[in-house]
Scaffold this motif. Structure first.
Motif, PDB file in Angstrom:
ATOM      1  N   ASP A  58       0.829  -1.217   0.000  1.00 56.70           N
ATOM      2  CA  ASP A  58       0.000   0.000   0.000  1.00 56.70           C
ATOM      3  C   ASP A  58       0.861   1.263   0.000  1.00 56.70           C
ATOM      4  O   ASP A  58       0.431   2.316  -0.464  1.00 56.70           O
ATOM      5  N   MET A  59       2.075   1.159   0.530  1.00 61.00           N
ATOM      6  CA  MET A  59       2.960   2.322   0.550  1.00 61.00           C
ATOM      7  C   MET A  59       3.270   2.807  -0.862  1.00 61.00           C
ATOM      8  O   MET A  59       3.417   4.010  -1.087  1.00 61.00           O
ATOM      9  N   LEU A  60       3.368   1.884  -1.805  1.00 60.53           N
ATOM     10  CA  LEU A  60       3.636   2.288  -3.193  1.00 60.53           C
ATOM     11  C   LEU A  60       2.548   3.231  -3.684  1.00 60.53           C
ATOM     12  O   LEU A  60       2.826   4.219  -4.354  1.00 60.53           O
ATOM     13  N   ILE A  61       1.303   2.939  -3.343  1.00 60.74           N
ATOM     14  CA  ILE A  61       0.174   3.780  -3.732  1.00 60.74           C
ATOM     15  C   ILE A  61       0.212   5.100  -2.957  1.00 60.74           C
ATOM     16  O   ILE A  61       0.108   6.177  -3.535  1.00 60.74           O
ATOM     17  N   LEU A  62       0.352   5.006  -1.632  1.00 60.62           N
ATOM     18  CA  LEU A  62       0.350   6.206  -0.789  1.00 60.62           C
ATOM     19  C   LEU A  62       1.460   7.189  -1.144  1.00 60.62           C
ATOM     20  O   LEU A  62       1.285   8.400  -1.059  1.00 60.62           O
ATOM     21  N   LEU A  63       2.599   6.652  -1.546  1.00 64.86           N
ATOM     22  CA  LEU A  63       3.748   7.492  -1.881  1.00 64.86           C
ATOM     23  C   LEU A  63       3.774   7.857  -3.363  1.00 64.86           C
ATOM     24  O   LEU A  63       4.717   8.491  -3.825  1.00 64.86           O
ATOM     25  N   ASP A  64       2.742   7.457  -4.081  1.00 68.39           N
ATOM     26  CA  ASP A  64       2.614   7.749  -5.519  1.00 68.39           C
ATOM     27  C   ASP A  64       3.821   7.215  -6.293  1.00 68.39           C
ATOM     28  O   ASP A  64       4.395   7.900  -7.133  1.00 68.39           O
ATOM     29  N   MET A  65       4.148   5.955  -6.003  1.00 58.90           N
ATOM     30  CA  MET A  65       5.319   5.329  -6.615  1.00 58.90           C
ATOM     31  C   MET A  65       4.956   4.203  -7.567  1.00 58.90           C
ATOM     32  O   MET A  65       5.819   3.414  -7.945  1.00 58.90           O
ATOM     33  N   GLY A  66       3.684   4.090  -7.894  1.00 55.91           N
ATOM     34  CA  GLY A  66       3.290   3.041  -8.831  1.00 55.91           C
ATOM     35  C   GLY A  66       2.289   2.077  -8.223  1.00 55.91           C
ATOM     36  O   GLY A  66       1.770   2.297  -7.134  1.00 55.91           O
ATOM     37  N   ASP A  67       2.062   1.011  -8.956  1.00 63.12           N
ATOM     38  CA  ASP A  67       1.077   0.007  -8.556  1.00 63.12           C
ATOM     39  C   ASP A  67       1.648  -0.954  -7.521  1.00 63.12           C
ATOM     40  O   ASP A  67       2.872  -1.112  -7.398  1.00 63.12           O
TER      41      ASP A  67
END
Length: 159
Positions: A58-67
């Motif tokens: 979920d951190m990837l989404i929260l940090l706007d780093m991809g899927d």
């Protein structure tokens, strides 16, 4: 070193320290030990591992780093309690997912410029962020570091 650079160093030293502690413990625990409950009627170690993978995904989404890398883990390890879903990935699979996810997160985190850590994360609106600028990407790392340390304290009970 600026104040922001000092703050980033402090937060990321703790983040990577927490990951190192978890990894050392995970290496010391067998796949069989991961099948045990932390305490009678509580989560198993394998569930905690899957849970952390799903949370860090979920951190990837929260940090706007991809899927997400492993969206299929959400239902099993975030939306459901331990043992609610009979078929889960093996400890070997989850260990491999964890390793890959840590590598991907590290690569993506290191690509951000220092000032980008003080931008809003994706779960906060621009309007709310203007009122609460502490709801930034760096704050996600702080909260996830605490979360990781909490579960490390649980996993140690399996040793």
């Amino acid at each position: 070193m600026t104040s922001n650079q000092t703050m980033l160093k402090m937060v990321f030293d703790r983040w990577y320290g927490a990951l190192k502690n978890w990894d050392a413990l995970l290496t010391a625990i067998s796949d069989e030990q991961l099948q045990k409950e932390i305490a009678p009627g509580k989560n198993r170690g394998i569930y905690l591992l899957g849970h952390l993978i799903a949370v860090h995904d979920d951190m990837l989404i929260l940090l706007d780093m991809g899927d997400k890398l492993y969206p299929e883990l959400h239902r099993t390890f975030l939306a459901s309690p331990d043992k609610a879903i009979a078929s889960i990935p093996s400890a070997k699979e989850l260990r491999a997912y964890w390793t890959k996810q840590c590598e991907v997160l590290k690569q993506k985190m290191e690509s951000l410029k220092p000032e980008e850590w003080f931008e809003k994360h994706t779960a906060v609106s621009a309007e709310d962020f203007s009122k609460e600028p502490h709801r930034n990407k760096l704050n996600i790392i702080i909260t996830r570091t605490t979360h990781l340390a909490y579960h490390t304290g649980q996993l140690v009970l399996l040793k």
